[in-house]
Design a protein around this motif. Structure first.
Motif, PDB file in Angstrom:
ATOM      1  N   ARG A   1      33.284  37.432  37.113  1.00  0.00           N
ATOM      2  CA  ARG A   1      33.985  37.803  35.882  1.00  0.00           C
ATOM      3  C   ARG A   1      33.028  38.478  34.905  1.00  0.00           C
TER       4      ARG A   1
ATOM      5  N   ASN B   1      35.165  36.975  30.290  1.00  0.00           N
ATOM      6  CA  ASN B   1      35.828  35.700  30.531  1.00  0.00           C
ATOM      7  C   ASN B   1      36.190  35.121  29.162  1.00  0.00           C
TER       8      ASN B   1
ATOM      9  N   THR C   1      40.494  38.112  31.481  1.00  0.00           N
ATOM     10  CA  THR C   1      39.370  38.300  32.396  1.00  0.00           C
ATOM     11  C   THR C   1      39.211  39.773  32.765  1.00  0.00           C
TER      12      THR C   1
ATOM     13  N   LEU D   1      37.420  41.696  36.110  1.00  0.00           N
ATOM     14  CA  LEU D   1      36.760  41.529  37.399  1.00  0.00           C
ATOM     15  C   LEU D   1      36.641  42.878  38.087  1.00  0.00           C
TER      16      LEU D   1
END
Length: 212
Positions: free
Chosen positions: A94, A97, A110, A112
């Motif tokens: 991540r 976060n 998040t 990613l």
């Protein structure tokens, strides 16, 4: 004179077979290890979905061998934290976060990055829809809940999924052979009360781009 004892042929074969079985079982079995070449794991990720359909239990992105290493080597991002949000700290997977908690509920935000397209755009949208209890869709349905957006000079797809009790706002952003996933998921009232903040956050994101 010595007496010769005749042993039936069938019994001889039986004793021979048992002896072979005994000696073969006494040998130490050697463990077999398998290594997945790093260059193949992107193809494995794509195999998570075929033609955009995901199994019902595929709610979370599966982390395959080598993906954490690639995420760790991926470019970092900079962003502005919206008022009222808290930063829980980045992890290997991540790059952002974040959390928001209000009287009416809470949500998680998040960011990613994964190699390749992770099964394709429709597959990932349907995975997100499944997370909040919505039925899968086809490419023809996208105009109903998506729009084009720009993040750090790259074109992505902004996705707005409304359900009860959870809803989701997200972006799928192709980026030089990788894909960024920005997502807010949580209590529906909180999610849509923070949609403006989510867009401000997305507008503030800058991804280090060594290709330009």
């Amino acid at each position: 004179m010595k007496k010769i004892v005749s042993i039936p042929r069938a019994r001889i074969l039986l004793f021979t077979g048992l002896a072979l079985l005994f000696f073969s079982s006494c040998k130490d079995e050697q463990p077999i290890t398998y290594q997945i070449p790093k260059e193949k794991h992107a193809a494995q990720v794509a195999s998570l979905s075929t033609r955009g359909n995901l199994p019902a239990d595929t709610n979370k992105m599966q982390v395959l061998p080598g993906m954490e290493e690639e995420a760790a080597a991926a470019p970092d991002i900079r962003f502005t934290l919206p008022e009222g949000w808290t930063d829980a700290g980045a992890t290997v997977m991540r790059k952002a976060n974040l959390r928001v908690s209000e009287e009416q509920g809470s949500a998680e935000i998040t960011a990613l990055i994964f190699p390749g397209d992770v099964g394709g755009r429709i597959a990932n949208i349907n995975r997100w829809r499944n997370q909040i209890g919505l039925d899968p869709v086809t490419p023809e349905d996208l105009p109903e809940f998506t729009e084009i957006c720009m993040i750090s000079g790259h074109r992505g797809l902004y996705i707005k999924l409304k359900s009860e009790p959870k809803s989701l706002l997200g972006v799928i952003l192709p980026f030089h052979g990788q894909t960024w996933f920005f997502k807010m998921i949580g209590d529906s009232e909180t999610v849509f009360a923070n949609e403006t903040a989510m867009k401000v956050f997305l507008d503030s994101v800058t991804i280090e781009d060594t290709h330009h």
